[in-house]
Design a protein around this motif. Structure first.
Motif, short mmCIF file in Angstrom:
data_model
loop_
_atom_site.label_atom_id
_atom_site.label_comp_id
_atom_site.label_asym_id
_atom_site.label_seq_id
_atom_site.Cartn_x
_atom_site.Cartn_y
_atom_site.Cartn_z
N UNK A 154 -46.16 0.16 -29.51
CA UNK A 154 -47.40 0.16 -29.14
C UNK A 154 -47.00 1.90 -31.07
N UNK A 155 -48.38 1.87 -31.51
CA UNK A 155 -48.65 1.82 -32.87
C UNK A 155 -49.65 3.05 -33.39
N UNK A 156 -49.80 3.94 -33.38
CA UNK A 156 -50.90 5.56 -33.30
C UNK A 156 -51.59 4.94 -33.99
N UNK A 157 -53.36 5.37 -33.54
CA UNK A 157 -54.22 5.22 -33.78
C UNK A 157 -54.98 6.08 -34.20
N UNK A 158 -55.69 6.03 -34.84
CA UNK A 158 -57.01 7.53 -35.35
C UNK A 158 -57.81 7.61 -34.13
N UNK A 159 -58.28 6.87 -33.11
CA UNK A 159 -59.39 6.69 -32.30
C UNK A 159 -59.22 6.76 -30.73
N UNK A 160 -57.73 6.53 -30.97
CA UNK A 160 -57.51 5.35 -29.88
C UNK A 160 -56.20 5.71 -29.01
N UNK A 161 -54.82 6.74 -29.96
CA UNK A 161 -54.23 7.27 -29.90
C UNK A 161 -53.09 6.30 -29.54
N UNK A 162 -52.80 5.30 -29.28
CA UNK A 162 -52.39 4.15 -29.22
C UNK A 162 -52.87 2.46 -29.45
N UNK A 163 -52.08 2.06 -29.89
CA UNK A 163 -52.25 0.42 -29.51
C UNK A 163 -51.71 -0.58 -29.46
N UNK A 164 -51.28 -1.85 -29.00
CA UNK A 164 -50.46 -2.43 -29.31
C UNK A 164 -50.67 -3.21 -30.28
N UNK A 165 -48.80 -3.79 -30.73
CA UNK A 165 -48.64 -4.68 -31.80
C UNK A 165 -48.10 -5.07 -31.16
N UNK A 166 -47.61 -6.67 -31.99
CA UNK A 166 -46.50 -7.48 -31.34
C UNK A 166 -45.78 -8.05 -32.44
N UNK A 167 -44.53 -8.32 -32.41
CA UNK A 167 -43.64 -9.01 -33.10
C UNK A 167 -42.85 -10.38 -32.09
N UNK A 168 -42.84 -11.30 -33.51
CA UNK A 168 -42.60 -12.37 -32.59
C UNK A 168 -42.07 -12.90 -33.58
N UNK A 169 -41.10 -14.48 -32.65
CA UNK A 169 -40.06 -14.91 -33.31
C UNK A 169 -40.73 -17.06 -33.13
N UNK A 170 -40.85 -17.85 -33.75
CA UNK A 170 -41.83 -18.54 -33.20
C UNK A 170 -40.86 -19.65 -33.12
N UNK A 171 -41.04 -21.11 -32.54
CA UNK A 171 -40.24 -22.85 -32.64
C UNK A 171 -40.38 -22.87 -34.47
N UNK A 172 -40.78 -22.23 -35.50
CA UNK A 172 -41.29 -22.59 -36.54
C UNK A 172 -42.53 -23.45 -37.17
N UNK A 173 -43.66 -23.85 -35.98
CA UNK A 173 -44.13 -24.86 -36.03
C UNK A 173 -45.18 -23.71 -36.80
N UNK A 174 -46.58 -24.42 -37.83
CA UNK A 174 -47.30 -22.77 -38.04
C UNK A 174 -47.98 -22.87 -36.56
N UNK A 175 -48.68 -21.49 -36.90
CA UNK A 175 -48.56 -20.42 -35.98
C UNK A 175 -49.29 -18.74 -36.90
N UNK A 176 -50.86 -18.73 -36.56
CA UNK A 176 -50.88 -17.95 -37.19
C UNK A 176 -51.01 -16.40 -36.15
N UNK A 177 -51.13 -15.39 -36.93
CA UNK A 177 -50.99 -14.04 -35.43
C UNK A 177 -53.13 -13.91 -34.89
N UNK A 178 -53.56 -14.53 -36.04
CA UNK A 178 -54.92 -14.47 -34.99
C UNK A 178 -54.74 -15.82 -34.31
#
Length: 543
Positions: free
Chosen positions: A458-482
């Motif tokens: 969770x990360x604090x959010x001014x409107x919703x109180x908390x929102x989820x964020x993700x920390x990711x490790x990948x195979x090395x192939x190109x991939x974006x957060x979006x």
């Protein structure tokens, strides 16, 4: 009629006594330098250690700390220390100097058995600066500590009486300090009785026998190796010591010796899959791999299956001596496609042999509906629950309230009786009044073919109180957060999808647990995720 003839205190010390007689000439341990030690020699090592500890003044209940990598000496300490009447404090090998000092002081350890290879980790140059009465340097390469005794010198004072079983099976056998993913570690007290019962349980669950060769990819200090230091010895299996986990080193040992079993956190399995793929590794015989913690990804399961591994998913805590639930295989599972098998293995399962009862309960301690959807806290009642926390009555009473051990983990009960972990109670993200289970989001992101590891916080959010964020490790192939955010939104309610994805290393404890409290700090440093409705903002970060 109860008498000495039919009521003997339960203790794992009897396992070594039996192994000495039944398998005396058999290889008990292959040490990290390839030295082979028979069960007869191992038992003699333990006898000498116990006698030397008593000669040093150790009496019933005194604590003896050991700082060593997986080795014949740490294995011996699991018998030698309790065989002296003392209680073993096996220290995590990756702590900071102050953490070692804190544990030594809190446990009030009188003697420290120290590997020369790890002496530098204590942050002192003289043994007299440590809060113990005596420091003994174990055999092996490394740097000696001024003021410490050599092991051979120390053994000359042994009293010659060898291992002595306890008079009381509820006597303390070990104190294990929790890994500290959420705060200051606590000393979890194990008894001879609990260790005996859990050792038998894991040996049965893991199908160990005298023909087994167990590879130590799991640290022995972690819940006393899930009780396998005792369980593998009970059946006369051979211990193959890998000093500390290294995937290439593990596969090399698995190729050199007839390894049949290994254990570890999910990262152990994924690293073995990576190294095995690079080496083209194929096991010469089936290898059972028990994994605790988060379920393996389907990609990892498929990879290790091709290598000849059979995966068993376990669940437990330090307070349960290690495993307390096991995802028992059912007929036909082995023939399932990797994705379907991964779905089955994502469940933590049913009670192990030694566990009396497990319940998924509401706040009134009543069982929730077995519908696979109604959440509750996982409660355990067993002879293999720790005796409590050392010198912490308040924490002990809180953990044992209502006659159950409160795990702090949230889960659901499926109609078939299998339990599935959904979250740590402290890891629930409350966004706009809606609960988001971080484990649920993690499972979805882990299904992406380019994701190897993920943690959601969770990360604090001014409107919703908390929102989820993700920390990711990948195979090395190109991939974006979006791309990953869109992947999650396609499979979850949109408000559950992470608002941001960060491609950063995931901090872990030495036992492979992701340190979410550190990720929460990182998330706060990155800043809040936006001010729109949940899921509206998606600032993915490209690798």
């Amino acid at each position: 009629m109860i008498s000495r003839a039919n009521h003997v205190p339960l203790s794992p010390l009897t396992f070594l006594s039996r192994a000495r007689h039944a398998f005396g000439g058999k290889v008990a341990v292959v040490d990290g330098d390839a030295t082979e030690v028979t069960f007869s020699e191992l038992a003699t090592d333990c006898d000498m250690m116990a006698g030397a500890l008593r000669a040093s003044g150790i009496r019933a209940g005194d604590r003896v700390a050991v700082l060593d990598l997986n080795s014949r000496w740490l294995l011996a300490a699991h018998f030698g220390v309790p065989g002296s009447g003392g209680a073993l404090v096996a220290l995590n090998t990756r702590l900071a100097p102050q953490e070692y000092l804190d544990i030594l002081m809190h446990s009030r350890a009188r003697v420290l058995l120290l590997s020369a290879a790890l002496a530098h980790a204590l942050g002192v140059t003289d043994a007299r600066d440590l809060p113990v009465e005596q420091v003994v340097m174990l055999p092996g390469p490394g740097t000696d500590l001024a003021g410490a005794l050599s092991y051979q010198e120390w053994l000359t004072g042994a009293d010659g009486h060898g291992l002595q079983p306890p008079d009381d099976e509820d006597a303390m056998i070990a104190v294990n300090y929790t890994s500290g993913t959420t705060g200051r570690p606590k000393g979890v007290v194990y008894t001879h009785r609990g260790a005996y019962l859990n050792a038998v349980s894991v040996a049965l669950e893991f199908q160990l026998s005298a023909d087994s060769w167990y590879l130590w990819t799991l640290p022995m200090f972690h819940c006393n190796g899930w009780s396998l230091v005792w369980g593998a010895t009970a059946v006369g299996a051979t211990h193959v010591c890998l000093p500390s986990f290294d995937a290439d080193g593990a596969l090399e040992l698995a190729g050199r010796y007839p390894v049949t079993h290994l254990c570890g956190a999910p990262i152990v399995l994924s690293e073995l899959a990576r190294a095995g793929s690079q080496r083209g590794f194929a096991a010469g015989r089936p290898i059972r791999a028990a994994v605790g913690g988060a379920p393996p990804t389907r990609q990892t399961i498929a990879a290790v299956q091709r290598m000849g591994f059979h995966v068993t998913h376990l669940y437990g805590l330090t307070e349960t001596y290690g495993p307390s639930l096991v995802c028992e295989y059912q007929p036909g599972w082995a023939d399932l496609p990797a994705g379907d098998l991964a779905e089955r293995l994502s469940r933590q399962g049913v009670p192990t042999v030694s566990v009396a009862d497990v319940r998924v309960a509401d706040r009134h301690l009543r069982p929730v509906r077995a519908d696979g959807a109604t959440p509750g806290e996982i409660l355990v009642r067993s002879n293999t629950i720790a005796a409590g926390y050392l010198d912490d009555r308040e924490a002990t009473e809180e953990a044992f309230r209502g006659g159950w051990f409160h795990t702090g983990d949230l889960g659901v009960m499926h109609p078939d009786g299998y339990i599935e972990l959904t979250d740590r109670s402290k890891d629930v993200i409350i966004s706009g009044g809606e609960n988001i289970a971080s484990v649920e989001v993690e499972k979805v992101l882990a299904a992406h073919p380019d994701v190897t590891e993920v943690a959601v916080v969770a990360v604090p959010h001014p409107r919703w109180g908390e929102r989820p964020v993700a920390f990711v490790a990948t195979t090395g192939n190109p991939v974006t957060g979006q791309e990953l955010i869109d992947f999650a939104r396609a499979r979850l309610a949109h408000f559950k999808a992470p608002d941001a994805v960060y491609f950063e290393p995931l901090p872990k404890t030495s036992t492979g647990k992701i340190q979410k409290h550190l990720l929460r700090l990182r998330a706060r440093e990155h800043g809040t995720a936006g001010s729109g409705r949940p899921g509206a903002e998606a600032p993915g970060t490209s690798p």
